[in-house]
Design a protein around this motif. Structure first.
Motif, PDB file in Angstrom:
ATOM      1  N   ALA A 292      -2.003  -6.541  17.575  1.00 55.01           N
ATOM      2  CA  ALA A 292      -2.675  -7.834  17.497  1.00 55.01           C
ATOM      3  C   ALA A 292      -3.243  -8.074  16.111  1.00 55.01           C
ATOM      4  CB  ALA A 292      -3.787  -7.912  18.545  1.00 55.01           C
ATOM      5  N   GLU A 293      -3.649  -6.995  15.430  1.00 57.43           N
ATOM      6  CA  GLU A 293      -4.171  -7.078  14.064  1.00 57.43           C
ATOM      7  C   GLU A 293      -3.672  -5.874  13.271  1.00 57.43           C
ATOM      8  OE1 GLU A 293      -8.460  -8.436  13.575  1.00 57.43           O
ATOM      9  OE2 GLU A 293      -8.495  -7.578  15.603  1.00 57.43           O
ATOM     10  N   THR A 294      -3.438  -6.063  11.996  1.00 58.49           N
ATOM     11  CA  THR A 294      -3.094  -4.936  11.121  1.00 58.49           C
ATOM     12  C   THR A 294      -4.196  -4.732  10.084  1.00 58.49           C
ATOM     13  OG1 THR A 294      -1.725  -6.462   9.822  1.00 58.49           O
ATOM     14  CG2 THR A 294      -0.606  -5.085  11.441  1.00 58.49           C
ATOM     15  N   LEU A 295      -5.420  -4.782  10.564  1.00 58.96           N
ATOM     16  CA  LEU A 295      -6.587  -4.589   9.715  1.00 58.96           C
ATOM     17  C   LEU A 295      -6.688  -3.127   9.300  1.00 58.96           C
ATOM     18  CD1 LEU A 295      -9.263  -5.715   8.519  1.00 58.96           C
ATOM     19  CD2 LEU A 295     -10.328  -5.139  10.711  1.00 58.96           C
ATOM     20  N   CYS A 296      -6.830  -2.876   8.006  1.00 54.47           N
ATOM     21  CA  CYS A 296      -6.983  -1.519   7.482  1.00 54.47           C
ATOM     22  C   CYS A 296      -8.030  -1.560   6.373  1.00 54.47           C
ATOM     23  CB  CYS A 296      -5.652  -0.999   6.947  1.00 54.47           C
ATOM     24  SG  CYS A 296      -5.692   0.731   6.420  1.00 54.47           S
ATOM     25  N   SER A 297      -9.240  -1.180   6.731  1.00 54.96           N
ATOM     26  CA  SER A 297     -10.335  -1.224   5.766  1.00 54.96           C
ATOM     27  C   SER A 297     -11.112   0.093   5.843  1.00 54.96           C
ATOM     28  CB  SER A 297     -11.264  -2.398   6.080  1.00 54.96           C
ATOM     29  OG  SER A 297     -12.307  -2.479   5.138  1.00 54.96           O
ATOM     30  N   PRO A 298     -11.271   0.795   4.714  1.00 57.37           N
ATOM     31  CA  PRO A 298     -10.849   0.378   3.375  1.00 57.37           C
ATOM     32  C   PRO A 298      -9.347   0.491   3.193  1.00 57.37           C
ATOM     33  CG  PRO A 298     -11.638   2.628   3.290  1.00 57.37           C
ATOM     34  CD  PRO A 298     -11.885   2.144   4.698  1.00 57.37           C
ATOM     35  N   GLN A 299      -8.845  -0.195   2.197  1.00 60.50           N
ATOM     36  CA  GLN A 299      -7.460  -0.024   1.795  1.00 60.50           C
ATOM     37  C   GLN A 299      -7.321   1.284   1.001  1.00 60.50           C
ATOM     38  OE1 GLN A 299      -4.336  -2.310   1.753  1.00 60.50           O
ATOM     39  NE2 GLN A 299      -5.410  -2.452   3.730  1.00 60.50           N
ATOM     40  N   PRO A 300      -6.109   1.832   0.913  1.00 58.91           N
ATOM     41  CA  PRO A 300      -5.925   3.018   0.069  1.00 58.91           C
ATOM     42  C   PRO A 300      -6.356   2.760  -1.371  1.00 58.91           C
ATOM     43  CG  PRO A 300      -3.943   2.545   1.357  1.00 58.91           C
ATOM     44  CD  PRO A 300      -4.847   1.371   1.525  1.00 58.91           C
ATOM     45  N   ILE A 301      -6.818   3.801  -2.028  1.00 53.99           N
ATOM     46  CA  ILE A 301      -7.147   3.683  -3.456  1.00 53.99           C
ATOM     47  C   ILE A 301      -5.875   3.419  -4.246  1.00 53.99           C
ATOM     48  CG2 ILE A 301      -8.031   4.939  -5.463  1.00 53.99           C
ATOM     49  CD1 ILE A 301      -9.944   6.379  -3.547  1.00 53.99           C
ATOM     50  N   HIS A 302      -4.839   4.200  -3.972  1.00 53.11           N
ATOM     51  CA  HIS A 302      -3.504   3.956  -4.503  1.00 53.11           C
ATOM     52  C   HIS A 302      -2.559   3.856  -3.316  1.00 53.11           C
ATOM     53  CE1 HIS A 302      -5.028   6.107  -8.304  1.00 53.11           C
ATOM     54  NE2 HIS A 302      -4.956   4.819  -8.559  1.00 53.11           N
ATOM     55  N   ARG A 303      -1.803   2.789  -3.225  1.00 47.33           N
ATOM     56  CA  ARG A 303      -0.882   2.626  -2.108  1.00 47.33           C
ATOM     57  C   ARG A 303      -0.002   3.880  -2.006  1.00 47.33           C
ATOM     58  NH1 ARG A 303       1.353  -2.188   0.343  1.00 47.33           N
ATOM     59  NH2 ARG A 303       3.355  -1.741   1.339  1.00 47.33           N
ATOM     60  N   PRO A 304      -0.026   4.585  -0.874  1.00 52.94           N
ATOM     61  CA  PRO A 304       0.709   5.850  -0.762  1.00 52.94           C
ATOM     62  C   PRO A 304       2.207   5.674  -1.001  1.00 52.94           C
ATOM     63  CG  PRO A 304      -0.896   5.667   0.997  1.00 52.94           C
ATOM     64  CD  PRO A 304      -0.869   4.341   0.318  1.00 52.94           C
ATOM     65  N   ARG A 305       2.760   6.603  -1.751  1.00 55.08           N
ATOM     66  CA  ARG A 305       4.204   6.632  -1.943  1.00 55.08           C
ATOM     67  C   ARG A 305       4.876   6.909  -0.600  1.00 55.08           C
ATOM     68  NH1 ARG A 305       6.488   8.542  -6.870  1.00 55.08           N
ATOM     69  NH2 ARG A 305       4.656   9.851  -7.195  1.00 55.08           N
ATOM     70  N   VAL A 306       5.893   6.140  -0.253  1.00 54.32           N
ATOM     71  CA  VAL A 306       6.613   6.324   1.008  1.00 54.32           C
ATOM     72  C   VAL A 306       7.892   7.103   0.723  1.00 54.32           C
ATOM     73  CG1 VAL A 306       7.790   5.194   2.929  1.00 54.32           C
ATOM     74  CG2 VAL A 306       5.640   4.243   2.028  1.00 54.32           C
ATOM     75  N   LEU A 307       7.953   8.323   1.255  1.00 56.01           N
ATOM     76  CA  LEU A 307       9.104   9.195   1.094  1.00 56.01           C
ATOM     77  C   LEU A 307       9.800   9.312   2.445  1.00 56.01           C
ATOM     78  CD1 LEU A 307       9.259  12.584  -0.767  1.00 56.01           C
ATOM     79  CD2 LEU A 307      10.153  12.380   1.543  1.00 56.01           C
ATOM     80  N   ILE A 308      11.066   8.926   2.495  1.00 53.60           N
ATOM     81  CA  ILE A 308      11.817   8.988   3.743  1.00 53.60           C
ATOM     82  C   ILE A 308      12.715  10.216   3.692  1.00 53.60           C
ATOM     83  CG2 ILE A 308      13.446   7.787   5.243  1.00 53.60           C
ATOM     84  CD1 ILE A 308      12.340   5.171   4.080  1.00 53.60           C
ATOM     85  N   GLY A 309      12.510  11.121   4.645  1.00 56.11           N
ATOM     86  CA  GLY A 309      13.213  12.392   4.628  1.00 56.11           C
ATOM     87  C   GLY A 309      14.501  12.341   5.427  1.00 56.11           C
ATOM     88  N   GLY A 310      15.520  13.026   4.934  1.00 55.32           N
ATOM     89  CA  GLY A 310      16.778  13.122   5.654  1.00 55.32           C
ATOM     90  C   GLY A 310      17.964  12.758   4.784  1.00 55.32           C
ATOM     91  N   ASN A 311      19.137  13.184   5.219  1.00 58.66           N
ATOM     92  CA  ASN A 311      20.366  12.997   4.456  1.00 58.66           C
ATOM     93  C   ASN A 311      21.337  12.024   5.098  1.00 58.66           C
ATOM     94  OD1 ASN A 311      19.424  14.900   2.692  1.00 58.66           O
ATOM     95  ND2 ASN A 311      21.067  16.364   2.996  1.00 58.66           N
ATOM     96  N   GLY A 312      20.996  11.468   6.250  1.00 55.46           N
ATOM     97  CA  GLY A 312      21.923  10.596   6.964  1.00 55.46           C
ATOM     98  C   GLY A 312      22.348   9.402   6.121  1.00 55.46           C
ATOM     99  N   GLU A 313      23.648   9.242   5.962  1.00 57.16           N
ATOM    100  CA  GLU A 313      24.154   8.230   5.024  1.00 57.16           C
ATOM    101  C   GLU A 313      24.089   6.813   5.580  1.00 57.16           C
ATOM    102  OE1 GLU A 313      28.000   9.340   3.585  1.00 57.16           O
ATOM    103  OE2 GLU A 313      27.357  11.370   3.035  1.00 57.16           O
TER     104      GLU A 313
END
Length: 291
Positions: free
Chosen positions: A164-185
């Motif tokens: 219903a809401e995507t409220l996130c407070s506080p926000q990250p200090i630095h937006r986290p790096r998103v690393l997607i794991g796996g080798n599936g092509e």
């Protein structure tokens, strides 16, 4: 090329009461070595690829990252592959945000589709078919993106998740790096191109990694993404490096550096991971010379 450390084993010399102190020393050793990444697994039970039984020690991943946040000051912290089935994506975004705030902006989000059925069934966590897990993975990536957009606190309507809401407070200090794991092509590397900041590939051979990167480039072209914006990392387990083979390990990384791999991640092989990291520290400047 940079060096990172990944700890999959918590059977520490000295037993359970020695784990906390050893992990504090791991953080100090990794930073003293000049490593740029420190990660753990996201599992409830130990996994067979480590060579240990399921009954071996395993700590909850994000609690462990919170502990390391207080015992480090520079290194990037993450779970290499968070299982998408283990936490509701809205809660996951909040957890990673908390690690980021308490670490001064050093959290990363490694995320994947999950695979270890035994631990799901063992602790009563739903284990949907793989096609659904990938659908949930894509929705989780979209939810985290929205949670980390301070201008968008509105609802999220997906096939599997509804917020219903995507409220996130506080926000990250630095937006986290998103690393997607796996080798599936077909699925995983497409998600990297569309939503990720980084990928982690198995360093089975330079030829195999080169092929995976070519596939990733094509996915980037398809979605209009600049391949050069992605951070490329590999796991070096073929063979797993040791202090005795350190120089040989660095030499083998030269071919990966030529492919544009930014960082290699390695795992301790002894009951004292901090001492093992100390022994591998000379590899950091050697790898840096590879480019």
């Amino acid at each position: 090329m940079e060096l990172g450390f990944h700890l999959p084993i918590f059977d520490i010399e000295g037993g359970t009461t020695a784990i906390a102190g050893e992990l504090a020393r791991v953080g100090a050793a990794a930073e003293a070595a000049g490593a740029t990444w420190l990660s753990f697994m996201d599992h409830y039970f130990q996994i067979e690829p480590t060579g240990l039984p399921a009954e071996s020690n395993m700590l909850e991943g994000y609690t462990t990252l919170g502990f390391l946040a207080a015992h480090t000051s520079r290194i990037e912290l993450g779970l290499l592959v968070t299982g998408v089935t283990y936490r509701h994506p809205g809660l996951l975004a909040k957890i990673v945000t908390t690690v980021d705030v308490l670490s001064g902006g050093r959290a990363a989000l490694g995320l994947g589709a999950a695979w270890f059925e035994r631990e799901h069934l063992g602790l009563g966590v739903p284990y949907p078919p793989i096609a659904e897990r990938f659908e949930r993975l894509e929705e989780a990536l979209r939810i985290c993106d929205q949670m980390w957009d301070p201008a968008n606190n509105g609802p999220f309507e997906g096939k599997h998740y509804r917020l219903a809401e995507t409220l996130c407070s506080p926000q990250p200090i630095h937006r986290p790096r998103v690393l997607i794991g796996g080798n599936g092509e077909r699925k995983t590397l497409r998600l990297v191109a569309q939503y990720g900041d980084a990928c982690n590939l198995f360093g089975t051979s330079p030829a195999d990694v080169e092929h995976k990167l070519d596939v990733l480039r094509r996915h980037c072209d398809d979605v209009g993404r600049d391949f050069g914006d992605l951070r490329i990392t590999i796991m070096a387990n073929n063979p797993r490096p040791t202090p005795d083979t350190r120089d040989e390990f660095v030499r083998t990384m030269a071919d990966y550096a030529k492919l544009g791999v930014h960082a290699v991640i390695i795992s301790p092989t002894t009951g004292s991971p901090a001492a093992w990291i100390d022994s591998m520290a000379p590899a950091v400047p050697q790898l840096a010379e590879l480019g």
